[in-house]
Design a protein around this motif. Sequence first.
Motif, PDB file in Angstrom:
ATOM      1  N   ARG A   1       0.826  -1.204   0.000  1.00  0.00           N
ATOM      2  CA  ARG A   1       0.000   0.000   0.000  1.00  0.00           C
ATOM      3  C   ARG A   1       0.864   1.260   0.000  1.00  0.00           C
ATOM      4  NH1 ARG A   1      -4.393   0.392   4.597  1.00  0.00           N
ATOM      5  NH2 ARG A   1      -5.251  -1.301   3.355  1.00  0.00           N
ATOM      6  N   TRP A   2       1.925   1.303   0.852  1.00  0.00           N
ATOM      7  CA  TRP A   2       2.804   2.462   0.898  1.00  0.00           C
ATOM      8  C   TRP A   2       3.576   2.624  -0.398  1.00  0.00           C
ATOM      9  CZ3 TRP A   2       2.596   6.540   3.661  1.00  0.00           C
ATOM     10  CH2 TRP A   2       2.020   6.509   4.941  1.00  0.00           C
ATOM     11  N   VAL A   3       4.009   1.476  -0.952  1.00  0.00           N
ATOM     12  CA  VAL A   3       4.698   1.545  -2.242  1.00  0.00           C
ATOM     13  C   VAL A   3       3.790   2.158  -3.291  1.00  0.00           C
ATOM     14  CG1 VAL A   3       5.647   0.176  -4.137  1.00  0.00           C
ATOM     15  CG2 VAL A   3       6.314  -0.323  -1.783  1.00  0.00           C
ATOM     16  N   SER A   4       2.543   1.728  -3.278  1.00  0.00           N
ATOM     17  CA  SER A   4       1.602   2.268  -4.266  1.00  0.00           C
ATOM     18  C   SER A   4       1.357   3.750  -4.051  1.00  0.00           C
ATOM     19  CB  SER A   4       0.274   1.495  -4.195  1.00  0.00           C
ATOM     20  OG  SER A   4      -0.369   1.711  -2.939  1.00  0.00           O
ATOM     21  N   ILE A   5       1.277   4.147  -2.747  1.00  0.00           N
ATOM     22  CA  ILE A   5       1.075   5.578  -2.445  1.00  0.00           C
ATOM     23  C   ILE A   5       2.272   6.393  -2.911  1.00  0.00           C
ATOM     24  CG2 ILE A   5       0.863   7.272  -0.579  1.00  0.00           C
ATOM     25  CD1 ILE A   5      -0.762   5.149   0.959  1.00  0.00           C
ATOM     26  N   ILE A   6       3.481   5.895  -2.542  1.00  0.00           N
ATOM     27  CA  ILE A   6       4.701   6.614  -2.922  1.00  0.00           C
ATOM     28  C   ILE A   6       4.842   6.648  -4.438  1.00  0.00           C
ATOM     29  CG2 ILE A   6       7.226   6.558  -2.830  1.00  0.00           C
ATOM     30  CD1 ILE A   6       6.937   5.362  -0.008  1.00  0.00           C
TER      31      ILE A   6
ATOM     32  N   THR B   1       2.483   6.481  -6.594  1.00  0.00           N
ATOM     33  CA  THR B   1       1.477   7.423  -7.126  1.00  0.00           C
ATOM     34  C   THR B   1       1.962   8.858  -6.982  1.00  0.00           C
ATOM     35  OG1 THR B   1      -0.292   5.899  -6.511  1.00  0.00           O
ATOM     36  CG2 THR B   1      -0.900   8.216  -6.934  1.00  0.00           C
ATOM     37  N   ILE B   2       2.548   9.153  -5.790  1.00  0.00           N
ATOM     38  CA  ILE B   2       3.062  10.511  -5.567  1.00  0.00           C
ATOM     39  C   ILE B   2       4.178  10.831  -6.543  1.00  0.00           C
ATOM     40  CG2 ILE B   2       4.288  11.997  -3.930  1.00  0.00           C
ATOM     41  CD1 ILE B   2       2.761  10.546  -1.694  1.00  0.00           C
ATOM     42  N   LEU B   3       5.114   9.832  -6.704  1.00  0.00           N
ATOM     43  CA  LEU B   3       6.229  10.043  -7.626  1.00  0.00           C
ATOM     44  C   LEU B   3       5.734  10.246  -9.052  1.00  0.00           C
ATOM     45  CD1 LEU B   3       8.843   7.479  -6.281  1.00  0.00           C
ATOM     46  CD2 LEU B   3       8.937   9.963  -6.109  1.00  0.00           C
ATOM     47  N   LEU B   4       4.741   9.407  -9.426  1.00  0.00           N
ATOM     48  CA  LEU B   4       4.182   9.550 -10.774  1.00  0.00           C
ATOM     49  C   LEU B   4       3.541  10.919 -10.952  1.00  0.00           C
ATOM     50  CD1 LEU B   4       2.617   6.021 -11.371  1.00  0.00           C
ATOM     51  CD2 LEU B   4       4.549   7.037 -12.584  1.00  0.00           C
ATOM     52  N   MET B   5       2.856  11.375  -9.895  1.00  0.00           N
ATOM     53  CA  MET B   5       2.240  12.699  -9.966  1.00  0.00           C
ATOM     54  C   MET B   5       3.302  13.782 -10.115  1.00  0.00           C
ATOM     55  SD  MET B   5      -0.793  12.405  -7.130  1.00  0.00           S
ATOM     56  CE  MET B   5      -1.264  14.101  -7.361  1.00  0.00           C
ATOM     57  N   ILE B   6       4.423  13.613  -9.338  1.00  0.00           N
ATOM     58  CA  ILE B   6       5.517  14.584  -9.432  1.00  0.00           C
ATOM     59  C   ILE B   6       6.104  14.581 -10.839  1.00  0.00           C
ATOM     60  CG2 ILE B   6       7.857  15.136  -8.643  1.00  0.00           C
ATOM     61  CD1 ILE B   6       7.026  14.100  -5.881  1.00  0.00           C
ATOM     62  N   VAL B   7       6.340  13.369 -11.379  1.00  0.00           N
ATOM     63  CA  VAL B   7       6.884  13.252 -12.729  1.00  0.00           C
ATOM     64  C   VAL B   7       5.956  13.909 -13.734  1.00  0.00           C
ATOM     65  CG1 VAL B   7       7.462  11.644 -14.579  1.00  0.00           C
ATOM     66  CG2 VAL B   7       8.243  11.194 -12.246  1.00  0.00           C
ATOM     67  N   VAL B   8       4.651  13.631 -13.562  1.00  0.00           N
ATOM     68  CA  VAL B   8       3.674  14.217 -14.483  1.00  0.00           C
ATOM     69  C   VAL B   8       3.687  15.738 -14.372  1.00  0.00           C
ATOM     70  CG1 VAL B   8       1.210  14.457 -14.968  1.00  0.00           C
ATOM     71  CG2 VAL B   8       2.193  12.196 -14.545  1.00  0.00           C
ATOM     72  N   ILE B   9       3.745  16.242 -13.101  1.00  0.00           N
ATOM     73  CA  ILE B   9       3.767  17.699 -12.899  1.00  0.00           C
ATOM     74  C   ILE B   9       5.011  18.312 -13.516  1.00  0.00           C
ATOM     75  CG2 ILE B   9       3.962  19.510 -11.146  1.00  0.00           C
ATOM     76  CD1 ILE B   9       2.198  17.753  -9.345  1.00  0.00           C
ATOM     77  N   VAL B  10       6.196  17.649 -13.286  1.00  0.00           N
ATOM     78  CA  VAL B  10       7.454  18.154 -13.852  1.00  0.00           C
ATOM     79  C   VAL B  10       7.393  18.170 -15.364  1.00  0.00           C
ATOM     80  CG1 VAL B  10       9.906  17.674 -14.124  1.00  0.00           C
ATOM     81  CG2 VAL B  10       8.860  17.510 -11.869  1.00  0.00           C
ATOM     82  N   LEU B  11       6.886  17.050 -15.932  1.00  0.00           N
ATOM     83  CA  LEU B  11       6.777  16.976 -17.393  1.00  0.00           C
ATOM     84  C   LEU B  11       5.835  18.041 -17.923  1.00  0.00           C
ATOM     85  CD1 LEU B  11       6.682  13.109 -17.974  1.00  0.00           C
ATOM     86  CD2 LEU B  11       8.534  14.671 -18.533  1.00  0.00           C
ATOM     87  N   MET B  12       4.708  18.228 -17.214  1.00  0.00           N
ATOM     88  CA  MET B  12       3.758  19.249 -17.639  1.00  0.00           C
ATOM     89  C   MET B  12       4.385  20.641 -17.547  1.00  0.00           C
ATOM     90  SD  MET B  12       0.950  17.987 -18.714  1.00  0.00           S
ATOM     91  CE  MET B  12      -0.131  19.393 -18.611  1.00  0.00           C
ATOM     92  N   TYR B  13       5.135  20.871 -16.435  1.00  0.00           N
ATOM     93  CA  TYR B  13       5.811  22.172 -16.271  1.00  0.00           C
ATOM     94  C   TYR B  13       6.812  22.396 -17.402  1.00  0.00           C
ATOM     95  CZ  TYR B  13       9.089  25.609 -14.486  1.00  0.00           C
ATOM     96  OH  TYR B  13       9.917  26.688 -14.366  1.00  0.00           O
ATOM     97  N   LYS B  14       7.600  21.345 -17.689  1.00  0.00           N
ATOM     98  CA  LYS B  14       8.601  21.462 -18.748  1.00  0.00           C
ATOM     99  C   LYS B  14       7.936  21.718 -20.093  1.00  0.00           C
ATOM    100  CE  LYS B  14      12.780  19.209 -20.515  1.00  0.00           C
ATOM    101  NZ  LYS B  14      12.490  19.474 -21.924  1.00  0.00           N
ATOM    102  N   LEU B  15       6.854  20.987 -20.346  1.00  0.00           N
ATOM    103  CA  LEU B  15       6.149  21.199 -21.613  1.00  0.00           C
ATOM    104  C   LEU B  15       5.585  22.615 -21.705  1.00  0.00           C
ATOM    105  CD1 LEU B  15       4.256  17.797 -21.953  1.00  0.00           C
ATOM    106  CD2 LEU B  15       6.108  18.619 -23.407  1.00  0.00           C
ATOM    107  N   ILE B  16       5.006  23.082 -20.587  1.00  0.00           N
ATOM    108  CA  ILE B  16       4.436  24.432 -20.583  1.00  0.00           C
ATOM    109  C   ILE B  16       5.538  25.477 -20.728  1.00  0.00           C
ATOM    110  CG2 ILE B  16       3.234  26.129 -19.147  1.00  0.00           C
ATOM    111  CD1 ILE B  16       1.657  23.781 -17.936  1.00  0.00           C
ATOM    112  N   ARG B  17       6.671  25.249 -19.990  1.00  0.00           N
ATOM    113  CA  ARG B  17       7.784  26.197 -20.077  1.00  0.00           C
ATOM    114  C   ARG B  17       8.370  26.242 -21.482  1.00  0.00           C
ATOM    115  NH1 ARG B  17      13.052  24.502 -17.052  1.00  0.00           N
ATOM    116  NH2 ARG B  17      13.066  23.186 -18.911  1.00  0.00           N
ATOM    117  N   ASP B  18       8.585  25.044 -22.069  1.00  0.00           N
ATOM    118  CA  ASP B  18       9.124  24.993 -23.431  1.00  0.00           C
ATOM    119  C   ASP B  18       8.173  25.659 -24.411  1.00  0.00           C
ATOM    120  OD1 ASP B  18      11.282  23.658 -22.431  1.00  0.00           O
ATOM    121  OD2 ASP B  18      10.645  21.670 -23.095  1.00  0.00           O
ATOM    122  N   TYR B  19       6.890  25.441 -24.165  1.00  0.00           N
ATOM    123  CA  TYR B  19       5.894  26.052 -25.055  1.00  0.00           C
ATOM    124  C   TYR B  19       5.922  27.573 -24.894  1.00  0.00           C
ATOM    125  CZ  TYR B  19       1.382  27.213 -27.113  1.00  0.00           C
ATOM    126  OH  TYR B  19       0.391  27.768 -27.870  1.00  0.00           O
TER     127      TYR B  19
END
Length: 572
Positions: A104-109, A111-129
């Motif tokens: 359960r903790w692995v899945s939570i962590i 999920t959080i990491l995936l969310m962070i990665v998604v946020i970073v990728l989204m930020y990078k895409l928005i910044r590059d754009y």
Amino acid sequence: MLLLTKKAAAQMYMYDENATDYLDEFTNEYSLLKFDIPRDEDVSITDVVDKQIIDKSSYFVNKDNKEYLLFRGYDLRDYKNTPIGYFAFMDRMDYYMDTIVFVRWVSIITTILLMIVVIVLMYKLIRDYADEITEQKNILDYQTHYDSLTGLPNRVLFNDRLQHLIEVAKRKNATFALLFVDLDRFKQINDSLGHVIGDKVLQIISKRLQRIIRKEDTISRLGGDEFTILAQSLKKGEDASVLAQKIILSLSNAIYIDRHTLYVTSSIGISIFPDDGIESDNLLKNADAAMFKAKEEGRNNFQFYSSDMTELAFKRVMMETSLRKALANDEFSVYFQPQVNGKTDKMIGMEALVRWQHPDVGMIFPDKFIPLAQETGLILAIDSWVMKSAMTQVAKWYEMGLDPGILALNLSMKQLDQKGFADKLNLILIESGCKPQWIELEVTEGEIMKNPQSAIEVLGKISQMGIELAVDDFGTGYSSLSYLKHLPIDKLKIDKSFIDGLPNNEEDVSIAIAIIALAKSLKLSVIAEGVETLEQKEFLVENGCDYIQGYYYSKAISVEEMEEMLKNRTKK
């Protein structure tokens, strides 16, 4: 509800005919089984089921010993309080539960990491754009305001800067010039050699123009072979002719492209703000009209929109040309004006003044050509010539047994700014045979204040040579007393503008007295120039100014006349 192993449940329900139904609920080794007892009975599970039935590794407790579970580290807040007591996982389930918690903790962590990665990728895409949008905007802005061939401001940016300059000039009551430059017969280059060569010519022309203009000026390419220049901070409208002449001379030089040698001339029209218009359209239109007038006059020249201004400009150009010829043809001569002790009426020295004997016009006085000589840089050559000639003449007079006194020479800041000027001055003294103690150099107050720190340094070196120094035109240059006290000067010279009103004008009286008092407090001598009447002379002497120069005693006279004066004085 009970959490039991399947084995323990089988023993528990071995006598129950419905055991099969209960046991069917087991899908794994452990399961929850329903156990019913009356709600009004407070019965422990051990009262219902034999302790031996329950697996030793299993724990099932009632209300009384729930502390045991707390001791084991279980959190009972999330467990249901049943009529028969609390239930908890057995020890044999701990491993599985730890695994479940871990997963359960692995899945939570995760999920959080995936969310962070998604946020970073989204930020990078928005910044590059955003960066791409900004870059595209900058490119579009550059293309909108600058010429792609030459990199110069185009018509859009020119109009914007012209309008801005008009607004500033209106607020400051300033003058500026708009120069419209058109290349003569440029179409022939395009038609005969092609547009590739023509474009290279335009690039070379634009670089030459950029080298000519000042930092504060703006050069633009309106299109084709048309350029405009906004020349700011002009003292007089005709000053634009200096820039126009530089452009004509620069553009007339040969252009070498591949194996071609090309010559390009230009026609320039000039309009002046505010004389020729106060609106941008009018200024541009009038400069364009003046440019066509220049083409009608034979090309390779400039014309002002105002015919009077054009005449003044041409006189200026002719004057500059004549000045250069005068140096080469030895048309200048040195005149000397006596400086006299007002108390004794005896001559103490003289000031060397330049005169120009023009072959066609005749005698030209300094106020007519010195300002132009300063602007064009010819003042260096003229001052150098005057210095050599006057020193040589004074040395000659001393050699003849005459006493010319102290020779006062005018010195420009451009001379002071020359590298190694003190060494050059020393060389002139040696070559002329003139001694340092016979010389006094005069620098105007305005020239000193252009760069007071540099003036202090250079004048200090000259003073160490034994040459006296005087501040000319004192009272007109807004000098700082803090700088004045550090200057290695020996004398103040009261400007003629403060002498003219003496002794009746109260303001001139106050200023003259104040300058004399200042000189005395700084232990400096003082001399007044431009003294023309007995009343002026007597007022100055009475108030402590002993040295007098002006028409009251003598105008500036030639070498021959001064030599005769010195001889007569010696006889007396």
